[in-house]
Design a protein around this motif. Structure first.
Motif, PDB file in Angstrom:
ATOM      1  N   VAL A 152       0.845  -1.201   0.000  1.00 46.38           N
ATOM      2  CA  VAL A 152       0.000   0.000   0.000  1.00 46.38           C
ATOM      3  C   VAL A 152       0.881   1.254   0.000  1.00 46.38           C
ATOM      4  O   VAL A 152       0.637   2.192  -0.756  1.00 46.38           O
ATOM      5  CB  VAL A 152      -0.973   0.010   1.212  1.00 46.38           C
ATOM      6  CG1 VAL A 152      -1.699   1.339   1.318  1.00 46.38           C
ATOM      7  CG2 VAL A 152      -1.970  -1.139   1.104  1.00 46.38           C
ATOM      8  N   ALA A 153       1.919   1.255   0.836  1.00 44.49           N
ATOM      9  CA  ALA A 153       2.821   2.409   0.913  1.00 44.49           C
ATOM     10  C   ALA A 153       3.510   2.646  -0.434  1.00 44.49           C
ATOM     11  O   ALA A 153       3.641   3.787  -0.895  1.00 44.49           O
ATOM     12  CB  ALA A 153       3.850   2.205   2.014  1.00 44.49           C
ATOM     13  N   LYS A 154       3.937   1.568  -1.081  1.00 46.97           N
ATOM     14  CA  LYS A 154       4.586   1.675  -2.390  1.00 46.97           C
ATOM     15  C   LYS A 154       3.604   2.220  -3.423  1.00 46.97           C
ATOM     16  O   LYS A 154       3.935   3.108  -4.215  1.00 46.97           O
ATOM     17  CB  LYS A 154       5.106   0.292  -2.813  1.00 46.97           C
ATOM     18  CG  LYS A 154       5.612   0.210  -4.237  1.00 46.97           C
ATOM     19  CD  LYS A 154       7.031   0.704  -4.362  1.00 46.97           C
ATOM     20  CE  LYS A 154       7.611   0.447  -5.734  1.00 46.97           C
ATOM     21  NZ  LYS A 154       7.450   1.532  -6.676  1.00 46.97           N
ATOM     22  N   SER A 155       2.370   1.708  -3.410  1.00 51.46           N
ATOM     23  CA  SER A 155       1.344   2.199  -4.336  1.00 51.46           C
ATOM     24  C   SER A 155       1.082   3.679  -4.117  1.00 51.46           C
ATOM     25  O   SER A 155       0.934   4.447  -5.063  1.00 51.46           O
ATOM     26  CB  SER A 155       0.038   1.421  -4.155  1.00 51.46           C
ATOM     27  OG  SER A 155       0.231   0.062  -4.453  1.00 51.46           O
ATOM     28  N   SER A 156       1.042   4.077  -2.845  1.00 47.41           N
ATOM     29  CA  SER A 156       0.813   5.477  -2.495  1.00 47.41           C
ATOM     30  C   SER A 156       1.922   6.353  -3.067  1.00 47.41           C
ATOM     31  O   SER A 156       1.662   7.403  -3.664  1.00 47.41           O
ATOM     32  CB  SER A 156       0.751   5.620  -0.975  1.00 47.41           C
ATOM     33  OG  SER A 156       0.691   6.978  -0.614  1.00 47.41           O
TER      34      SER A 156
ATOM     35  N   GLN B  51       4.001  10.289  -7.078  1.00 46.28           N
ATOM     36  CA  GLN B  51       4.952  10.672  -8.123  1.00 46.28           C
ATOM     37  C   GLN B  51       4.217  11.025  -9.411  1.00 46.28           C
ATOM     38  O   GLN B  51       4.558  11.994 -10.087  1.00 46.28           O
ATOM     39  CB  GLN B  51       5.951   9.539  -8.378  1.00 46.28           C
ATOM     40  CG  GLN B  51       7.000   9.405  -7.308  1.00 46.28           C
ATOM     41  CD  GLN B  51       7.967   8.261  -7.570  1.00 46.28           C
ATOM     42  OE1 GLN B  51       7.835   7.531  -8.546  1.00 46.28           O
ATOM     43  NE2 GLN B  51       8.936   8.103  -6.691  1.00 46.28           N
ATOM     44  N   SER B  52       3.196  10.248  -9.725  1.00 48.76           N
ATOM     45  CA  SER B  52       2.398  10.518 -10.923  1.00 48.76           C
ATOM     46  C   SER B  52       1.691  11.870 -10.805  1.00 48.76           C
ATOM     47  O   SER B  52       1.653  12.648 -11.766  1.00 48.76           O
ATOM     48  CB  SER B  52       1.381   9.390 -11.112  1.00 48.76           C
ATOM     49  OG  SER B  52       0.601   9.622 -12.237  1.00 48.76           O
TER      50      SER B  52
ATOM     51  N   MET C 255      -7.064   7.420   1.005  1.00 52.16           N
ATOM     52  CA  MET C 255      -7.369   6.083   0.493  1.00 52.16           C
ATOM     53  C   MET C 255      -6.409   5.045   1.074  1.00 52.16           C
ATOM     54  O   MET C 255      -6.829   3.966   1.493  1.00 52.16           O
ATOM     55  CB  MET C 255      -7.288   6.068  -1.041  1.00 52.16           C
ATOM     56  CG  MET C 255      -8.397   6.829  -1.724  1.00 52.16           C
ATOM     57  SD  MET C 255      -8.125   7.030  -3.510  1.00 52.16           S
ATOM     58  CE  MET C 255      -8.248   5.338  -4.065  1.00 52.16           C
ATOM     59  N   CYS C 256      -5.126   5.385   1.111  1.00 56.50           N
ATOM     60  CA  CYS C 256      -4.125   4.440   1.603  1.00 56.50           C
ATOM     61  C   CYS C 256      -4.239   4.225   3.105  1.00 56.50           C
ATOM     62  O   CYS C 256      -4.097   3.103   3.584  1.00 56.50           O
ATOM     63  CB  CYS C 256      -2.722   4.903   1.208  1.00 56.50           C
ATOM     64  SG  CYS C 256      -2.462   4.757  -0.582  1.00 56.50           S
TER      65      CYS C 256
END
Length: 171
Positions: free
Chosen positions: A95-99, A104-105, A160-161
């Motif tokens: 989740v942290a990586k997705s966040s 970055q995007s 969300m995260c």
């Protein structure tokens, strides 16, 4: 002569329609073959396959979820599948990586918007260039709007995260 032009244009349109029909058909055919591949994976052949469990759903906080999203599935030997539920702390890391990826995007989108604003402002200074131009006040206002939008989406991603991490930790 006019009749000849209409026929020529008709042929051009037919070619375009034919090309788009071909693309659509190829896409549908790919989907059909992919569906067949998934179905064949589920069939028993006497050998274990990770895909055999793809259709299995488990209930997770009242939501039916594919088992392959809840656990790692691997083949131990030709007759044995190994199902290892994910470790909640490892999922929190995902989740942290997705966040971070989403942030970055969002930052890239912000930078691209700011660059476009600067290009439009530069056109105003260079009178020879054609195209839209912006005053300094407009530039400042638009930059502020972009920053506000960026903050809004960063907060949305964080919220969300945090919600997902809370769900995982409680589970």
């Amino acid at each position: 002569k006019e009749h000849h032009d209409e026929v020529g244009e008709g042929r051009l349109d037919d070619g375009h329609v034919g090309a788009s029909a071909k693309v659509a058909a190829a896409s549908q055919m790919d989907a059909a073959v992919d569906a067949l591949s998934r179905e064949l994976t589920k069939l028993r052949t006497g050998r274990a396959s990770e895909g055999m469990l793809d259709h299995i759903m488990v209930e997770y906080y009242g939501v039916k979820t594919p088992i392959n999203r809840m656990a790692a599935i691997s083949v131990s030997d030709p007759k044995t599948l190994k199902v290892t539920p994910y470790d909640p702390s490892a999922i929190v890391k995902v989740v942290a990586k997705s966040s971070e990826d989403v942030k970055q995007s969002i930052r890239r989108s912000r930078q691209k918007a700011l660059d476009n604003i600067k290009k439009a402002a530069a056109k105003k200074k260079d009178k020879d260039k054609a195209g839209p131009s912006l005053s300094e006040d407009e530039v400042k206002r638009m930059e502020k709007e972009i920053d506000d939008l960026t903050k809004k989406y960063m907060k949305k991603a964080d919220d969300m995260c945090k919600t997902k991490e809370k769900e995982i930790k409680q589970g």
